[in-house]
Design an enzyme around this catalytic site. Sequence first.
Site, short mmCIF file in Angstrom:
data_model
loop_
_atom_site.label_atom_id
_atom_site.label_comp_id
_atom_site.label_asym_id
_atom_site.label_seq_id
_atom_site.Cartn_x
_atom_site.Cartn_y
_atom_site.Cartn_z
N ASP A 1 0.86 69.36 7.93
CA ASP A 1 0.66 70.75 8.32
C ASP A 1 0.37 71.53 7.04
O ASP A 1 0.68 71.07 5.94
CB ASP A 1 1.93 71.26 9.01
CG ASP A 1 1.84 72.72 9.41
OD1 ASP A 1 0.80 73.13 9.94
OD2 ASP A 1 2.82 73.46 9.18
N ASP B 1 0.58 75.50 6.56
CA ASP B 1 1.34 76.71 6.28
C ASP B 1 2.83 76.43 6.18
O ASP B 1 3.43 75.83 7.08
CB ASP B 1 1.10 77.74 7.37
CG ASP B 1 -0.38 78.09 7.51
OD1 ASP B 1 -1.13 77.82 6.56
OD2 ASP B 1 -0.77 78.61 8.57
#
Length: 267
Positions: free
Chosen positions: A13, A15
């Site tokens: 991922d 963020d």
Amino acid sequence: MGGQAAPTAAFFDLDKTIIAKSSALAFSKPFQAGGLISRRAVLRSAYAQFVFLVGGADHDQMEKMRGFMSQLVAGWDVETVREIVAETLFNIVEPIVYDEAMELIESHHRAGRDVVIVSSSGSDVVEPIGALLGADRVVATQLEIVDGKYTGDIRYYAYAEEKATAIRDLAAEQGYDLTQCFGYSDSVTDVPMLEAVGRPAAVNPDKDLRRAAEERQWPILFFTKPVALQTRLPLPPAKPTLAALAVGGVVAVGAAVWAGVRRRETT
């Protein structure tokens, strides 16, 4: 004679896993400088960055914010957005990259694994960041474009279970052995993505992901240290056109693409 081992990958991922903030919220100051958003929109949307950083936004709040951003980007010229991102990318991203994440990326590359960023932020932001950080592939949300402008609608949403589907599809295409692949995320919405690989880990997890990780005995990692990318990557400085306006300014929600609905709670 045994056959050659299947290739593997590490799925990240973006963020709050590789970078400390929302990639979709980070470009509001240069977008304002480029005439895409108003000062009022920047100030209003600064709240969204605050919520993202400290947690506590429930599904309904984030859905409302996603609707706000959808209205915001409708009509934006795609090439203008891409030019602004290209010109300000290094100055925006460098201060918010986790040193620990870069070390992980480098270690996976040394081990011969592909590095794949899987993000619900939009491709016009995630793809340049992925290239900057040395990712081999990117899976990201795709915004609808008509006549060179964003309509405000989503063509493909890389969120929650769809991330897991994308990983499985990519594994089938590239021949990855998912049982030997790695996965990293901070959000409980990415549990399906983490369950799709054999070696998941929670990074800076929200409360619900921490609970899920503890129940499943997944490693829990905490990334805190920023890194100067110039010490790791042989990159030129950003173009000066808008870069100065991007440094030290309010980072908010005026991005061409958004982070999606992510339930955040304090740990």
